[in-house]
Enzyme design. Structure first.
Site, short mmCIF file in Angstrom:
data_model
loop_
_atom_site.label_atom_id
_atom_site.label_comp_id
_atom_site.label_asym_id
_atom_site.label_seq_id
_atom_site.Cartn_x
_atom_site.Cartn_y
_atom_site.Cartn_z
N SER A 273 0.83 -1.20 0.00
CA SER A 273 0.00 0.00 0.00
C SER A 273 0.87 1.26 0.00
O SER A 273 1.70 1.45 -0.90
CB SER A 273 -0.97 -0.05 1.18
OG SER A 273 -1.89 1.00 1.13
N ASP B 171 -10.26 -4.24 -4.71
CA ASP B 171 -9.63 -3.30 -3.78
C ASP B 171 -10.47 -2.02 -3.70
O ASP B 171 -10.68 -1.34 -4.69
CB ASP B 171 -8.21 -2.97 -4.26
CG ASP B 171 -7.37 -2.27 -3.20
OD1 ASP B 171 -7.91 -1.39 -2.50
OD2 ASP B 171 -6.17 -2.58 -3.08
N HIS C 128 -8.43 -4.59 -0.14
CA HIS C 128 -7.15 -3.94 0.13
C HIS C 128 -6.39 -4.60 1.27
O HIS C 128 -5.16 -4.59 1.27
CB HIS C 128 -7.40 -2.46 0.46
CG HIS C 128 -6.15 -1.63 0.49
ND1 HIS C 128 -5.40 -1.39 -0.65
CD2 HIS C 128 -5.51 -1.00 1.51
CE1 HIS C 128 -4.36 -0.63 -0.33
NE2 HIS C 128 -4.40 -0.39 0.97
#
Length: 290
Positions: free
Chosen positions: A170, A235, A264
């Protein structure tokens, strides 16, 4: 990444240059620290003290093979580092840049489990303003933080670049891509990566503006090492299209892992995740070094 009102977004993006403000608003959510470093009787060494919120799942034995220490970045911040010897005969060490809203304490159990399962040692660090790291989170500090971690891993443990796998998750893909574009290493893993801050906030953005934060899309083509990209097709934070776009721009990308139905924060729960990482390390990289 936290939600913003249209007005806040307009203020951020319509009054450039303010990349650091974009970065801070869109990305950084440091938690209350879940650990502390306590001085060890042995001078210059530290002991890791985890709070209950770290939710540590292992025993003292695992803590005993975990080194923790502080290094300093080029921007003057103190950076908390953690080195876990998960696999005694490991060829590779993973330099892991974690996601948002967590610190080393919360990640420690995951690191032990991951390193044990992929037969790698794990080295990680906290961004400025996270955990015991000083300063405030910012894009420039991210780059300085990973540089400090990279140099500490190399100098303190004598690990050479050809045995280091850079892994970013991320927001952690931002420092990972930056470092990987400047230094060759064994390999790179980009887990739920973003193309740039503007493209997260405004999905129709087609070009990179001078005030854009986190321009991974402009740096990924400069990575000389093999790159594995992992992204969930559902996501809800960083759209799947970001992973696809980076894959297309990456000259040494290997077969990616698109996890059907994953969001995610749950890719690690799918069996394909560990299977693909193992294959990447044991087959793809072995072929590269043959």
């Amino acid at each position: 990444m936290n939600g913003l009102s249209i007005r806040e977004l307009c203020c951020l993006f319509c009054c450039p240059p303010c990349p650091s403000r974009i970065a801070a608003k869109l990305a950084f959510l440091p938690p209350e620290p879940t650990y502390a470093l306590l001085p060890d009787p042995d001078p210059g060494r530290w002991k890791l003290h985890l709070t209950e919120r770290a939710e540590f799942q292992y025993s003292q034995r695992e803590l005993d093979v975990t080194d923790v220490f502080l290094t300093r970045s080029s921007r003057g911040n103190r950076v908390g580092c953690m080195y876990i010897r998960c696999a005694p005969n490991a060829r590779f060490t993973v330099l892991f840049s974690h996601g948002n809203a967590v610190d080393l304490g919360q990640m420690s159990s995951f690191y032990i489990g991951l390193g044990t399962r992929i037969n790698c040692n794990i080295f990680s660090y906290d961004y400025s303003g996270y955990g015991v790291s000083t300063g405030k989170p910012s894009e420039k500090n991210l780059y300085a933080d990973i540089d400090a971690a990279w140099h500490a891993l190399r100098s303190r443990y004598g690990i050479s670049p050809e045995n280091i796998i850079l892994y970013g998750q991320s927001i952690g893909t931002v420092p990972t891509v930056d470092l990987a574009s400047r230094f060759e290493c064994a390999a790179v893993v980009l887990h739920s990566p973003l193309t740039s801050g503007m493209r997260v906030a405004f999905p129709d953005t087609k070009k990179t503006y001078c005030f854009d934060a986190f321009p991974n899309i402009e740096k990924v083509s400069k990575i000389p090492s093999p790159v594995l990209i992992i992204h969930g097709t559902e996501d809800e934070v960083i759209d799947f299209s970001h992973g696809l776009a980076l894959f297309e721009r990456c000259p040494k990308a290997v077969e990616p892992l698109w996890v059907e139905g994953a969001g995610h924060n749950d890719i690690e729960l799918y069996s394909q995740y560990l299977e693909r990482l193992r294959r990447f390390i044991n087959q793809d990289l072995a072929a590269q070094h043959a």
